[in-house]
Scaffold this active site. Structure first.
Site, PDB file in Angstrom:
ATOM      1  N   HIS A  62       0.812  -1.213   0.000  1.00 52.31           N
ATOM      2  CA  HIS A  62       0.000   0.000   0.000  1.00 52.31           C
ATOM      3  C   HIS A  62       0.847   1.266   0.000  1.00 52.31           C
ATOM      4  O   HIS A  62       0.431   2.281  -0.577  1.00 52.31           O
ATOM      5  CB  HIS A  62      -0.978  -0.030   1.181  1.00 52.31           C
ATOM      6  CG  HIS A  62      -1.996  -1.112   1.051  1.00 52.31           C
ATOM      7  ND1 HIS A  62      -2.195  -2.080   2.010  1.00 52.31           N
ATOM      8  CD2 HIS A  62      -2.847  -1.405   0.037  1.00 52.31           C
ATOM      9  CE1 HIS A  62      -3.139  -2.912   1.601  1.00 52.31           C
ATOM     10  NE2 HIS A  62      -3.551  -2.519   0.401  1.00 52.31           N
ATOM     11  N   ASP A  86      -9.883  -4.212   0.266  1.00 50.47           N
ATOM     12  CA  ASP A  86      -9.398  -4.292   1.643  1.00 50.47           C
ATOM     13  C   ASP A  86      -9.240  -2.907   2.276  1.00 50.47           C
ATOM     14  O   ASP A  86      -9.150  -2.781   3.494  1.00 50.47           O
ATOM     15  CB  ASP A  86      -8.068  -5.037   1.709  1.00 50.47           C
ATOM     16  CG  ASP A  86      -6.984  -4.367   0.872  1.00 50.47           C
ATOM     17  OD1 ASP A  86      -6.354  -3.420   1.373  1.00 50.47           O
ATOM     18  OD2 ASP A  86      -6.779  -4.790  -0.277  1.00 50.47           O
ATOM     19  N   ASP A 155      -5.884  -1.303  -8.426  1.00 53.81           N
ATOM     20  CA  ASP A 155      -5.408  -2.214  -7.387  1.00 53.81           C
ATOM     21  C   ASP A 155      -6.140  -3.541  -7.580  1.00 53.81           C
ATOM     22  O   ASP A 155      -7.089  -3.854  -6.877  1.00 53.81           O
ATOM     23  CB  ASP A 155      -5.698  -1.602  -6.012  1.00 53.81           C
ATOM     24  CG  ASP A 155      -5.135  -2.426  -4.873  1.00 53.81           C
ATOM     25  OD1 ASP A 155      -4.631  -3.534  -5.122  1.00 53.81           O
ATOM     26  OD2 ASP A 155      -5.214  -1.958  -3.720  1.00 53.81           O
ATOM     27  N   SER A 156      -5.678  -4.309  -8.555  1.00 56.76           N
ATOM     28  CA  SER A 156      -6.433  -5.468  -9.004  1.00 56.76           C
ATOM     29  C   SER A 156      -5.813  -6.782  -8.559  1.00 56.76           C
ATOM     30  O   SER A 156      -4.644  -6.849  -8.167  1.00 56.76           O
ATOM     31  CB  SER A 156      -6.512  -5.469 -10.536  1.00 56.76           C
ATOM     32  OG  SER A 156      -5.216  -5.636 -11.086  1.00 56.76           O
ATOM     33  N   THR A 157      -6.613  -7.825  -8.620  1.00 55.82           N
ATOM     34  CA  THR A 157      -6.099  -9.179  -8.490  1.00 55.82           C
ATOM     35  C   THR A 157      -5.371  -9.543  -9.783  1.00 55.82           C
ATOM     36  O   THR A 157      -5.233  -8.731 -10.697  1.00 55.82           O
ATOM     37  CB  THR A 157      -7.248 -10.169  -8.245  1.00 55.82           C
ATOM     38  OG1 THR A 157      -8.181 -10.072  -9.337  1.00 55.82           O
ATOM     39  CG2 THR A 157      -7.983  -9.839  -6.950  1.00 55.82           C
TER      40      THR A 157
END
Length: 284
Positions: A62, A86, A155-157
């Site tokens: 982060h 999250d 902010d991806s998988t």
């Protein structure tokens, strides 16, 4: 009896953590979500059997997904975050007083609910008055946006399941249009180490370097992700992350971080030779 969580990072590599307790399991319309409490990494959020966040090392991810862009342009005011259920990315963004608007678009509401309950360390700022939460498809959300955001963070998988569309050329073009003249796009750019991740990394590099006049890759060390060696992409219309970087300006903000600092900022763009060769070979 001992309980262990094991992630298959490749067909031939596994990563395991000893588990204290399995705290949550649930299936949304999109994916399977679990939270476990581990001895060495604290609480861990997994999606479809893959580690997304751990209490012990989340600060690394982060810090690096937010502060590199914010220190390149500390005047950023409007931000779009896609994914990041999250809440850790938003937590870091809310530390900047000059940011007055954050749109966060997460396709899976269950991830946010679970994070708020079990991972307040990352989800603590999702109720900040500057944050607008949208539970919908980020790909569609950005389609009609023109010149609206100073920063977009994807902010991806990994590019499978719900995250697959966040790696397409069309999506990146829409992000370009949604950015202001000095706008920056930060994307999760996979890892150069294992073959499967490296292929996706190269594909993202090829697309982004074709669309943006400025495109660079920077690295960070993430202990719980496959190989530990991971990358973010930095794309911009005008601003270069090194040439336009003013360390003293960011340091004057007195934002205390655990991983990021202005030396790390510059050093993160100094890539190993094998990675540079892969990126050069993949560029459009």
């Amino acid at each position: 009896m001992e309980l262990w969580y094991t992630e298959e990072q490749t067909d031939n590599v596994r990563f395991s953590m000893k588990v204290k307790e399995h705290l949550f399991t649930g299936q949304s319309d999109f994916q399977k979500v679990d939270v476990i409490d581990t001895y060495d990494f604290g609480k861990v959020l997994t999606i479809d059997g893959l580690v997304m966040v751990t209490e012990k090392d989340e600060f690394i991810y982060h810090d690096m997904i937010t502060h590199v862009a914010m220190s390149t342009n500390p005047e950023i005011k409007r931000v779009l975050v896609i994914g990041a259920g999250d809440g850790g990315t938003v937590r870091e963004l809310t530390r900047y007083k000059n940011i007055d608007h954050i749109d966060m678009v997460e396709i899976d509401e269950l991830v946010v609910k679970v994070s708020k309950e079990f991972l307040p360390i990352t989800a603590s700022k999702l109720d900040d008055p500057r944050v607008n939460l949208y539970f919908e498809d980020g790909i569609k959300f950005v389609e009609d946006k023109i010149n609206e955001y100073d920063l977009i963070i994807v902010d991806s998988t990994d590019p499978i399941g719900p995250g697959e569309g966040l790696f397409t050329r069309e999506f990146y073009r829409n992000c370009y249009k949604a950015l202001t003249d000095k706008g920056i796009l930060i994307n999760q750019n996979e890892s150069p180490y294992y073959e499967g991740n490296a292929k996706e990394m190269a594909r993202a590099v090829n697309k982004l370097s074709e669309i943006f006049p400025i495109f660079e890759v920077y690295q960070y060390h993430m202990p719980t992700y496959p190989s530990g060696h991971w990358l973010f992409g930095f794309s911009s219309k005008e601003l270069h992350p090194i040439n336009d970087f003013d360390p003293k300006k960011w340091e004057s903000l007195e934002i205390k971080t655990k991983y990021y600092n202005t030396d790390i900022h510059k050093g993160a763009f100094a890539l190993p030779t094998y990675v540079k060769e892969m990126i050069d070979g993949a560029k459009a």
